[in-house]
Design a protein around this motif. Structure first.
Motif, short mmCIF file in Angstrom:
data_model
loop_
_atom_site.label_atom_id
_atom_site.label_comp_id
_atom_site.label_asym_id
_atom_site.label_seq_id
_atom_site.Cartn_x
_atom_site.Cartn_y
_atom_site.Cartn_z
N ASN A 84 -86.38 -13.49 -59.89
CA ASN A 84 -85.32 -14.49 -59.98
C ASN A 84 -85.02 -15.01 -58.57
O ASN A 84 -84.43 -14.31 -57.75
N THR A 85 -85.44 -16.21 -58.28
CA THR A 85 -85.27 -16.75 -56.93
C THR A 85 -83.81 -17.06 -56.62
O THR A 85 -83.41 -17.06 -55.45
N VAL A 86 -83.02 -17.30 -57.65
CA VAL A 86 -81.58 -17.52 -57.49
C VAL A 86 -80.85 -16.36 -58.15
O VAL A 86 -81.07 -16.06 -59.32
N SER A 87 -79.98 -15.70 -57.40
CA SER A 87 -79.27 -14.53 -57.92
C SER A 87 -78.09 -14.95 -58.80
O SER A 87 -77.47 -15.98 -58.56
N ASP A 88 -77.78 -14.11 -59.80
CA ASP A 88 -76.60 -14.37 -60.62
C ASP A 88 -75.52 -13.33 -60.32
O ASP A 88 -75.69 -12.46 -59.45
N ASN A 89 -74.42 -13.41 -61.04
CA ASN A 89 -73.28 -12.53 -60.76
C ASN A 89 -73.59 -11.06 -61.04
O ASN A 89 -73.02 -10.17 -60.41
N PHE A 90 -74.47 -10.82 -61.99
CA PHE A 90 -74.80 -9.44 -62.33
C PHE A 90 -75.68 -8.78 -61.27
O PHE A 90 -75.62 -7.57 -61.07
N GLY A 91 -76.51 -9.58 -60.61
CA GLY A 91 -77.40 -9.03 -59.60
C GLY A 91 -78.87 -9.29 -59.87
O GLY A 91 -79.72 -8.86 -59.09
N HIS A 92 -79.18 -9.98 -60.98
CA HIS A 92 -80.56 -10.42 -61.17
C HIS A 92 -80.94 -11.28 -59.97
O HIS A 92 -80.22 -12.21 -59.61
N GLY A 93 -82.05 -11.00 -59.37
CA GLY A 93 -82.46 -11.70 -58.16
C GLY A 93 -82.31 -10.80 -56.96
O GLY A 93 -83.28 -10.20 -56.48
N VAL A 94 -81.09 -10.62 -56.48
CA VAL A 94 -80.87 -9.81 -55.29
C VAL A 94 -81.31 -8.37 -55.50
O VAL A 94 -81.78 -7.70 -54.58
N PHE A 95 -81.20 -7.87 -56.75
CA PHE A 95 -81.56 -6.49 -57.02
C PHE A 95 -82.83 -6.37 -57.87
O PHE A 95 -83.10 -5.30 -58.44
N ASP A 96 -83.61 -7.44 -57.96
CA ASP A 96 -84.87 -7.37 -58.71
C ASP A 96 -85.71 -6.17 -58.28
O ASP A 96 -86.29 -5.47 -59.11
N GLY A 97 -85.80 -5.96 -56.97
CA GLY A 97 -86.65 -4.89 -56.47
C GLY A 97 -86.22 -3.52 -56.95
O GLY A 97 -87.06 -2.62 -57.13
N TYR A 98 -84.92 -3.34 -57.17
CA TYR A 98 -84.45 -2.03 -57.60
C TYR A 98 -84.92 -1.67 -59.01
O TYR A 98 -85.34 -0.54 -59.27
N SER A 99 -84.87 -2.61 -59.94
CA SER A 99 -85.37 -2.29 -61.29
C SER A 99 -86.89 -2.18 -61.28
O SER A 99 -87.46 -1.35 -62.01
N ILE A 100 -87.57 -2.97 -60.45
CA ILE A 100 -89.02 -2.87 -60.36
C ILE A 100 -89.43 -1.51 -59.81
O ILE A 100 -90.28 -0.80 -60.37
N VAL A 101 -88.84 -1.11 -58.69
CA VAL A 101 -89.24 0.13 -58.01
C VAL A 101 -88.76 1.36 -58.78
O VAL A 101 -89.52 2.31 -59.00
N VAL A 102 -87.50 1.37 -59.21
CA VAL A 102 -87.00 2.50 -59.98
C VAL A 102 -87.80 2.64 -61.28
O VAL A 102 -88.16 3.76 -61.69
N GLY A 103 -88.10 1.52 -61.92
CA GLY A 103 -88.89 1.57 -63.14
C GLY A 103 -90.29 2.11 -62.90
O GLY A 103 -90.82 2.89 -63.71
N HIS A 104 -90.90 1.69 -61.82
CA HIS A 104 -92.23 2.19 -61.43
C HIS A 104 -92.21 3.71 -61.29
O HIS A 104 -93.04 4.42 -61.86
N GLU A 105 -91.23 4.22 -60.53
CA GLU A 105 -91.18 5.66 -60.28
C GLU A 105 -90.84 6.44 -61.55
O GLU A 105 -91.40 7.51 -61.80
N TYR A 106 -89.94 5.90 -62.34
CA TYR A 106 -89.58 6.53 -63.61
C TYR A 106 -90.82 6.70 -64.49
O TYR A 106 -91.10 7.79 -65.01
N ALA A 107 -91.58 5.60 -64.69
CA ALA A 107 -92.72 5.64 -65.61
C ALA A 107 -93.80 6.59 -65.12
O ALA A 107 -94.45 7.28 -65.92
N GLU A 108 -94.01 6.65 -63.82
CA GLU A 108 -95.02 7.55 -63.30
C GLU A 108 -94.58 9.01 -63.38
O GLU A 108 -95.41 9.90 -63.63
#
Length: 670
Positions: A263-287
């Motif tokens: 998400n190139t533009v962040s929203d109030n919830f944090g989509h965009g600014v925190f994209d990396g956190y769900s990507i990285v946390v999800g990566h580590e969780y699944a592995e």
């Protein structure tokens, strides 16, 4: 997973000679075909990328040392925010300079881990298992395999630990931690705080800190405590470390670990600014779920010949938003699926591989695994006689918000369609089956049974969600097609072509909310029904599955149910002779309601999941309650529905996520 590499970021814990030594050790180990002491997720372009998208994950036995588990059969997570800054509060900015608080970041990560359970994305890992021989690449044909499950509510606890984070983690953590890891000690403290769970991953996040300037950058890692080193690790425990990702990484800037990568533009919830956190946390969780063991640096779960895990093989590719529970969406990466790779050559997927969508005959108990893909045989459905537990989840596709049903009698007036006549009945409908189907479709709208579907919704992908409605009039059109030739042992493609002709005949423009029911007469049905494989099925046309057919058409194959007798519901609710037609409305209602809640029929096109609501084993709201009771009047069994015309129609119960206070059960009406 391995160390989670950040997208082109400098290694936050590597410094000077120790940094170089650590990189050398890790690189040497990796290319020797051995394993990493920690399974690092590197930033994009930060480490050699193995050509791992051309081979399956392999099971390595799950037997290295006492306490080895192979996989986390019942995944759980515990989330730890470590350091006083989390309690005191801090701010961070997105790629466009917008300011966000640490409280917003904590809420984002907590919501992600709270809502990933029972989703299609988390369901990818359910094809993997333990208790199979080392070298296994598919669990499907191995007796006694214990599969990874995908329960809801996998986040079991959140702890803000305000004790100080040791400075040595900041400067030289990776190098020093190869021997004795302060993160492991924090994981042990967390396990004491929450109570120890050998099936769980303890995920530890640290606040903004001074970061070393070395390369390569990593975004996280997962590993396991070593219970033989004598340094405060009394038992084996899976943990993951996620440093502060929204730093300005050397050579990479603040997008180094995924900020605003989806998400190139962040929203109030944090989509965009925190994209990396769900990507990285999800990566580590699944592995950690699929390859948790790491005692003495041995990975004995699922990884490939280069030791790449299910997250590594798809790292930083095809990132996208995935729908999860409670009307949430999050940025994630794809995960590796052996099943998908073996079937179509595409291993990186954002949704679990799925099954066909047929209603089984009574008494059929399907296999636990998807043998449609592994063996090419397709007897889907739910075990007869009992409901299928576990609530359905939303997989991202559309639902039929305002259902419209078009009934097509294909070939009922053609020569040879029936082998008998009945006094008082038209020759084109000697048993009254056609008239019964029409009356039933016209009468189901607005009923309490129809209200069950209204709890399910679709993501409009504009920040809004829309629930299914239950209009009183759902029969939108009837066509007696005797012009287009029909024959026996029809193929699915021929049935899809008739559905496409109906779209043209009715001038249907609202395909998203339309179900074309192709009803065939006594002597002209599809081959699978004639062989007793199922009672009916519904599907969704895609160019791959139905080449040359109008795409995006939801349609139902409704064979002549009386041909199957008791195998498809004859006298299932009512005694003979009154119940001789019970199966007609039971089966038709099953397919109609599954189409309403899952019109995309779980069809996957590349990274796009067209399916909407089903459980992690691909069972839809009808499958989960098919033939419950097996003829007995027990809770959740088929019953006589009072339609909006005041007449009764035998139907099966439908799965309701909200029944039994959210546990879910087969419901006769909401």
């Amino acid at each position: 997973m391995r160390l989670s590499q950040a997208p082109s970021t400098a290694g936050p814990f590597l410094l000077g000679i120790l940094l170089l030594a650590a990189i050398t050790a890790i690189t040497t180990t990796t290319f020797a075909g051995s394993t990493d002491p920690k399974h690092i997720f590197w930033a994009p372009g930060q480490a050699p990328s193995p050509a791992s998208v051309s081979n399956d994950l392999i099971y390595h036995g799950g037997s290295t040392g006492s306490g080895a588990i192979g996989v986390e059969v019942k995944p759980a997570t515990y989330l730890i925010f470590w350091g006083p800054d989390w309690a005191n509060g801090f701010t961070t900015t997105d790629a466009n300079g917008r300011v966000y608080t640490s409280a917003q970041l904590q809420s984002y990560i907590t919501s992600f881990l709270s809502n990933l359970g029972a989703t299609s994305w988390a369901g990818i890992q359910t094809e993997y298992c333990r208790n199979v021989p080392a070298g296994t690449t598919s669990c499907a044909s191995v007796p006694g395999a214990t599969y990874i499950t995908n329960p809801r509510k996998q986040l079991k606890g959140v702890w803000t630990d305000s004790t100080a984070v040791p400075a040595d983690i900041v400067a030289t953590g990776l190098a020093e931690n190869l021997a004795d890891d302060p993160i492991a000690m924090e994981a042990m403290r967390a396990s004491a705080h929450f109570n120890y769970d050998p099936q769980a991953t303890y995920i530890i996040l640290t606040p903004p800190t001074t970061i070393a300037t070395g390369q390569p950058v990593y975004c996280g890692y997962h590993t396991q405590t070593n219970s033989v080193d004598g340094f405060g690790n009394p038992y084996r425990l899976q943990y993951a470390f996620i440093p502060f990702l929204n730093a300005s990484w050397p050579l990479l800037g603040n997008k180094g670990c995924g900020m605003n990568s989806v998400n190139t533009v962040s929203d109030n919830f944090g989509h965009g600014v925190f994209d990396g956190y769900s990507i990285v946390v999800g990566h580590e969780y699944a592995e950690a779920v699929t390859d948790p063991d790491n005692i003495t640096s041995v990975q004995d779960g699922w990884n490939d010949v280069q030791t790449s895990e299910n997250g590594d093989k798809c790292a930083w590719t095809a990132l996208g938003m995935v729908s999860m529970n409670s009307n949430t969406t999050f940025a994630v990466q794809p995960l590796w699926s052996n099943r998908s790779f073996d079937a179509n050559g595409q291993g990186c997927v954002r949704s679990a591989a799925t099954k066909p969508h047929a209603m089984p005959p009574t008494g059929i108990t399907p296999p636990a695994d998807n043998i449609c893909i592994t063996l090419g045989i397709c007897p889907p459905g739910v075990a007869a006689g009992q409901p299928m537990p576990v609530n359905m989840a939303y997989f991202g596709g559309h639902v039929q918000v305002t259902p419209k049903i078009y009934l097509v009698y294909w070939g009922w007036g053609q020569a040879g369609a029936f082998d008998h006549v009945n006094l008082g009945q038209p020759a084109t409908d000697p048993d009254g089956v056609g008239a019964l189907m029409k009356s039933f479709i016209a009468a189901l709208g607005g009923t309490k049974w129809g209200n069950i579907q209204t709890q399910y919704y679709q993501n409009n992908y504009n920040g809004t969600f829309t629930n299914i409605r239950n209009p009183a009039q759902q029969l939108a059109g009837v066509w007696h097609d005797d012009a287009n030739p029909i024959h026996d042992n029809l193929s699915p493609l021929e049935l899809s072509q008739e559905a496409a002709r109906a779209v043209a005949f009715f001038h249907i423009t609202d395909l998203a909310n339309s179900n074309v029911v192709v009803a065939t007469p006594q002597k002209f049905n599809d081959a699978g029904f004639n062989q007793g494989n199922y009672c009916a099925w519904h599907d969704y046309t895609t160019p791959v599955a139905y080449p040359g057919t109008t795409p995006n058409v939801s349609f139902t194959n409704m064979p002549y149910i009386l041909n199957a007798g008791g195998g498809c519901g004859q006298d299932f609710v009512n005694p003979a002779p009154a119940g001789d037609h019970d199966g007609v409305t039971i089966v038709l209602g099953h397919e109609i309601e599954e189409t309403v809640t899952d019109p995309g029929a779980e069809e996957i096109a590349g990274q796009i999941q067209n399916g909407a609501w089903f459980d992690y084993q691909s069972w839809e709201n009808g499958d989960k309650c098919a033939w419950v009771g097996d003829g007995l009047a027990i809770p959740g069994s088929p019953f006589n529905l009072v339609g909006n015309d005041g007449k009764t129609y035998p139907v099966q119960a439908l799965w309701s996520n909200i029944s039994l206070n959210g546990v879910g059960y087969c419901s006769q009406g909401n």
